[in-house]
Design an enzyme around this catalytic site. Sequence first.
Site, PDB file in Angstrom:
ATOM      1  N   PHE A  22       0.859  -1.184   0.000  1.00  0.00           N
ATOM      2  CA  PHE A  22       0.000   0.000   0.000  1.00  0.00           C
ATOM      3  C   PHE A  22       0.893   1.231   0.000  1.00  0.00           C
ATOM      4  O   PHE A  22       2.011   1.182   0.534  1.00  0.00           O
ATOM      5  CB  PHE A  22      -0.896   0.021   1.253  1.00  0.00           C
ATOM      6  CG  PHE A  22      -2.352  -0.077   0.929  1.00  0.00           C
ATOM      7  CD1 PHE A  22      -2.919  -1.272   0.537  1.00  0.00           C
ATOM      8  CD2 PHE A  22      -3.178   1.050   1.006  1.00  0.00           C
ATOM      9  CE1 PHE A  22      -4.261  -1.365   0.219  1.00  0.00           C
ATOM     10  CE2 PHE A  22      -4.516   0.961   0.697  1.00  0.00           C
ATOM     11  CZ  PHE A  22      -5.069  -0.247   0.302  1.00  0.00           C
TER      12      PHE A  22
ATOM     13  N   ARG B 111      -0.767   9.165  -0.544  1.00  0.00           N
ATOM     14  CA  ARG B 111      -1.957   9.636  -1.256  1.00  0.00           C
ATOM     15  C   ARG B 111      -1.915  11.110  -1.613  1.00  0.00           C
ATOM     16  O   ARG B 111      -2.376  11.505  -2.680  1.00  0.00           O
ATOM     17  CB  ARG B 111      -3.185   9.388  -0.383  1.00  0.00           C
ATOM     18  CG  ARG B 111      -3.482   7.947  -0.314  1.00  0.00           C
ATOM     19  CD  ARG B 111      -4.659   7.678   0.553  1.00  0.00           C
ATOM     20  NE  ARG B 111      -4.930   6.259   0.459  1.00  0.00           N
ATOM     21  CZ  ARG B 111      -5.813   5.627   1.191  1.00  0.00           C
ATOM     22  NH1 ARG B 111      -6.518   6.292   2.075  1.00  0.00           N
ATOM     23  NH2 ARG B 111      -6.007   4.339   1.043  1.00  0.00           N
TER      24      ARG B 111
ATOM     25  N   HIS C  21     -12.029  11.719   0.632  1.00  0.00           N
ATOM     26  CA  HIS C  21     -12.028  10.328   1.084  1.00  0.00           C
ATOM     27  C   HIS C  21     -11.959  10.181   2.600  1.00  0.00           C
ATOM     28  O   HIS C  21     -12.612   9.328   3.186  1.00  0.00           O
ATOM     29  CB  HIS C  21     -10.823   9.642   0.450  1.00  0.00           C
ATOM     30  CG  HIS C  21     -10.667   8.209   0.811  1.00  0.00           C
ATOM     31  ND1 HIS C  21     -11.587   7.253   0.449  1.00  0.00           N
ATOM     32  CD2 HIS C  21      -9.672   7.551   1.481  1.00  0.00           C
ATOM     33  CE1 HIS C  21     -11.180   6.074   0.883  1.00  0.00           C
ATOM     34  NE2 HIS C  21     -10.031   6.222   1.531  1.00  0.00           N
TER      35      HIS C  21
HETATM   36  C1  LIG Z   1     -14.519   3.535   0.086  1.00  0.00           C
HETATM   37  C2  LIG Z   1     -13.609   3.541   1.266  1.00  0.00           C
HETATM   38  C3  LIG Z   1     -12.637   2.558   1.412  1.00  0.00           C
HETATM   39  C4  LIG Z   1     -11.796   2.566   2.509  1.00  0.00           C
HETATM   40  N1  LIG Z   1     -10.852   1.584   2.617  1.00  0.00           N
HETATM   41  C5  LIG Z   1     -10.055   1.562   3.720  1.00  0.00           C
HETATM   42  C6  LIG Z   1      -9.094   0.522   3.869  1.00  0.00           C
HETATM   43  O1  LIG Z   1      -8.939  -0.356   3.032  1.00  0.00           O
HETATM   44  N2  LIG Z   1      -8.338   0.537   4.999  1.00  0.00           N
HETATM   45  C7  LIG Z   1      -8.468   1.495   5.960  1.00  0.00           C
HETATM   46  O2  LIG Z   1      -7.757   1.453   6.961  1.00  0.00           O
HETATM   47  N3  LIG Z   1      -9.388   2.464   5.835  1.00  0.00           N
HETATM   48  C8  LIG Z   1     -10.188   2.521   4.756  1.00  0.00           C
HETATM   49  N4  LIG Z   1     -11.117   3.519   4.642  1.00  0.00           N
HETATM   50  C9  LIG Z   1     -11.341   4.432   5.773  1.00  0.00           C
HETATM   51  C10 LIG Z   1     -12.121   3.732   6.864  1.00  0.00           C
HETATM   52  O3  LIG Z   1     -13.074   2.872   6.298  1.00  0.00           O
HETATM   53  C11 LIG Z   1     -12.856   4.704   7.793  1.00  0.00           C
HETATM   54  O4  LIG Z   1     -12.032   5.766   8.161  1.00  0.00           O
HETATM   55  C12 LIG Z   1     -13.312   3.990   9.062  1.00  0.00           C
HETATM   56  O5  LIG Z   1     -14.024   2.822   8.731  1.00  0.00           O
HETATM   57  C13 LIG Z   1     -14.170   4.892   9.935  1.00  0.00           C
HETATM   58  O6  LIG Z   1     -14.739   4.116  10.962  1.00  0.00           O
HETATM   59  P1  LIG Z   1     -15.467   4.768  12.218  1.00  0.00           P
HETATM   60  O7  LIG Z   1     -15.776   3.653  13.141  1.00  0.00           O
HETATM   61  O8  LIG Z   1     -14.698   5.913  12.728  1.00  0.00           O
HETATM   62  O9  LIG Z   1     -16.824   5.391  11.634  1.00  0.00           O
HETATM   63  P2  LIG Z   1     -17.934   4.845  10.631  1.00  0.00           P
HETATM   64  O10 LIG Z   1     -17.700   3.471  10.165  1.00  0.00           O
HETATM   65  O11 LIG Z   1     -18.083   5.926   9.623  1.00  0.00           O
HETATM   66  O12 LIG Z   1     -19.200   4.783  11.544  1.00  0.00           O
HETATM   67  C14 LIG Z   1     -19.844   5.932  12.035  1.00  0.00           C
HETATM   68  C15 LIG Z   1     -21.006   5.494  12.883  1.00  0.00           C
HETATM   69  O13 LIG Z   1     -21.561   6.630  13.523  1.00  0.00           O
HETATM   70  C16 LIG Z   1     -22.962   6.601  13.408  1.00  0.00           C
HETATM   71  N5  LIG Z   1     -23.438   7.985  13.472  1.00  0.00           N
HETATM   72  C17 LIG Z   1     -22.944   9.069  12.828  1.00  0.00           C
HETATM   73  N6  LIG Z   1     -23.639  10.165  13.178  1.00  0.00           N
HETATM   74  C18 LIG Z   1     -24.592   9.751  14.061  1.00  0.00           C
HETATM   75  C19 LIG Z   1     -25.621  10.417  14.761  1.00  0.00           C
HETATM   76  N7  LIG Z   1     -25.845  11.718  14.639  1.00  0.00           N
HETATM   77  N8  LIG Z   1     -26.416   9.685  15.556  1.00  0.00           N
HETATM   78  C20 LIG Z   1     -26.243   8.352  15.685  1.00  0.00           C
HETATM   79  N9  LIG Z   1     -25.270   7.673  15.040  1.00  0.00           N
HETATM   80  C21 LIG Z   1     -24.465   8.371  14.247  1.00  0.00           C
HETATM   81  C22 LIG Z   1     -23.232   5.914  12.076  1.00  0.00           C
HETATM   82  O14 LIG Z   1     -24.521   5.348  12.061  1.00  0.00           O
HETATM   83  C23 LIG Z   1     -22.143   4.843  12.088  1.00  0.00           C
HETATM   84  O15 LIG Z   1     -22.586   3.727  12.803  1.00  0.00           O
HETATM   85  C24 LIG Z   1     -11.930   3.558   3.511  1.00  0.00           C
HETATM   86  C25 LIG Z   1     -12.892   4.549   3.363  1.00  0.00           C
HETATM   87  C26 LIG Z   1     -13.697   4.563   2.234  1.00  0.00           C
HETATM   88  C27 LIG Z   1     -14.658   5.676   2.058  1.00  0.00           C
END
Ligand SMILES: Cc1cc2nc3c(=O)[nH]c(=O)nc-3n(C[C@H](O)[C@H](O)[C@H](O)COP(=O)(O)OP(=O)(O)OC[C@H]3O[C@@H](n4cnc5c(N)ncnc54)[C@H](O)[C@@H]3O)c2cc1C
Length: 572
Positions: free
Chosen positions: A116, A283, A345
């Site tokens: 990566f 990136r 992203h």
């Molecule tokens: C297409 C794509 C591919 C990616 N690939 C990779 C990868 O291969 N490797 C890597 O390390 N990272 C990758 N990333 C980045 C990574 O996926 C994210 O940064 C990470 O999953 C974020 O996780 P999180 O738990 O912080 O939040 P999220 O998974 O975004 O979850 C947020 C949660 O908060 C809840 N929420 C939000 N606002 C509210 C509210 N007001 N009230 C109640 N609930 C709420 C939502 O319902 C959700 O459950 C990728 C991102 C994208 C867009």
Amino acid sequence: MNKHQHEILIIGAGIAGLSAALEACYGGEVAVISKVFPIRSHSVAAQGGTAAALGNMEEDHWEWHFYDTVKGSDFLGDQDAQAIFCYDAIKMAYYLEHLGVPFSRNENGKILQRYFGGHYSQFGQGPPVRRACVAADRIGQAMLHTLFGECLRRKIKFYNEFLVTHLLFHKDGCCGCIAWDLVKGEIHIFHAKLILLATGGYARLFQFSTNSAINTGDGLGMILNAGLPLEDLEFIQFHPTGLYPWGFLMSEAVRGEGGYLLNQAGERFMERYAPTKMELAPRDVVARAIQMEIELSGNPYVYLDLRHLSEDFIQERLPQVKEMAFKFAGINIKKELIPVAPAAHYTMGGIPVNIDGEVLADGKKEAMPGLFAAGECACISIHGANRLGTNSTMECAVFGHRAGKKMASLVKKTNYLPLPKEQISLALEEINHLFVQPPKISIAELRQQLQVSMMQNCGILRDQSRLKKQLIIIQDLKEVYKKIGLKGIPRTFNLAFEEVWELRNMLNIAEAVVISALAREESRGAHYRIDFPKRDDKNWLKHTLIWKKEDKLNLDYKPVVITQFPPSERFF
Ligand SMILES: Cc1cc2nc3c(=O)[nH]c(=O)nc-3n(C[C@H](O)[C@H](O)[C@H](O)COP(=O)(O)OP(=O)(O)OC[C@H]3O[C@@H](n4cnc5c(N)ncnc54)[C@H](O)[C@@H]3O)c2cc1C
């Protein structure tokens, strides 16, 4: 009024929220609130892999990963947190494996790892190293489903399709929140001892984005409204390869597995921008190179070339990329070039927290009792000015886990603070007011104006005049927003209410992003100022803090934590 009491409340059911829940439940009773069904959280979209220096494919060390993360962050990351992250990532990968994450395997039966961008050997001096732990190209799905299954097994309570609108504070700390049940259109008050925000990022501020529509930065919006600071909002990562014209992600795994970038003339143009690392440069470097090519040629995209990879190899390593290119663009990647352009992203900035996930009330040292944050909504800061691919899912797991552990250790010593009656009535008034005003303004149009203008004026290439223009646009849009109304629309299944609330957060965060970007007169990582093209360590080796007081946004700064690697110029 619906009232609930839980010892520990987690807002967000992505990888960060669920990882925290699994640890927190060892210390007390836990509930999770999510505005979507948990396995629809944005984490499910993660494709390429999750970082850990396991050394399954060739020699690797957590110290090399540490150096790459520091350099990748353009020296704006806090090195104390980055060291913990890289060290703990190894244990975390095995923890996830034992929980049941279905990793792909190498010929020795170990977790398969792939290349990566930004991950190299020998403290950046050696060749690229395969550090991304792989589950085909569906790491998010593999991690999220496994974590959710485990949460269900441990009988953690879920409130699904509940939108949290306000955090509630007593003078001694955070004590609850207000949520809107999206299905029934009812308001619920939650009373808790400890609350963790894991609400994800805000890349949906931009029109061309890889993110799901729910990534509107709600957690950050609530923090801003509570008068607490946010950190480093100006650093927004544009992924080099969004499928043109929608923005769906063509994972970096494609380049990790040998895909090339070509411009309109069929030239492998990365030779001119990163001669040694080519497509595997970080990136920010690759996205800027693509944007330069786009501006030079006037064509809105460049190409990703996979035609030289075998059918079987693509099917085994990149099945999702193959499927998405075909489903959304009708492209057979074995025979045709894929049109790609940089898409918003990932958001490096967020809620300032310490290494145990405690929210910093002053952005610097002082923890806000009862309040935690983890995942993309938080800023620890691992990623500084630019995140390395695969470091995010692992950050969510490592620091979600740490925050959960900290909450477990505190919960029995913590009392419930009284709920603030006045804050509750003000919040209810604000919500009810929306149902008094007639629906004359189009929410979708307003949101689109914001997203398009953010792309034009606060995108990959920025300067003072574009940013100033954008600030005026946002302030005008905020005035229009005040006229939004939902009168006469039934409250049950009222998705317009959710959109209005998300837009409110987006407008507030966008303003803070632009003000932070306007102030930072240098180029570092993802923040590239045409009018200040050089990194300026003398004046800008510091984190931005921004907070709201009496409707005005204020800026302050704090030093970057440097423990091991002094800043040096970046070459790739
Ligand atoms: C297409 C794509 C591919 C990616 N690939 C990779 C990868 O291969 N490797 C890597 O390390 N990272 C990758 N990333 C980045 C990574 O996926 C994210 O940064 C990470 O999953 C974020 O996780 P999180 O738990 O912080 O939040 P999220 O998974 O975004 O979850 C947020 C949660 O908060 C809840 N929420 C939000 N606002 C509210 C509210 N007001 N009230 C109640 N609930 C709420 C939502 O319902 C959700 O459950 C990728 C991102 C994208 C867009």
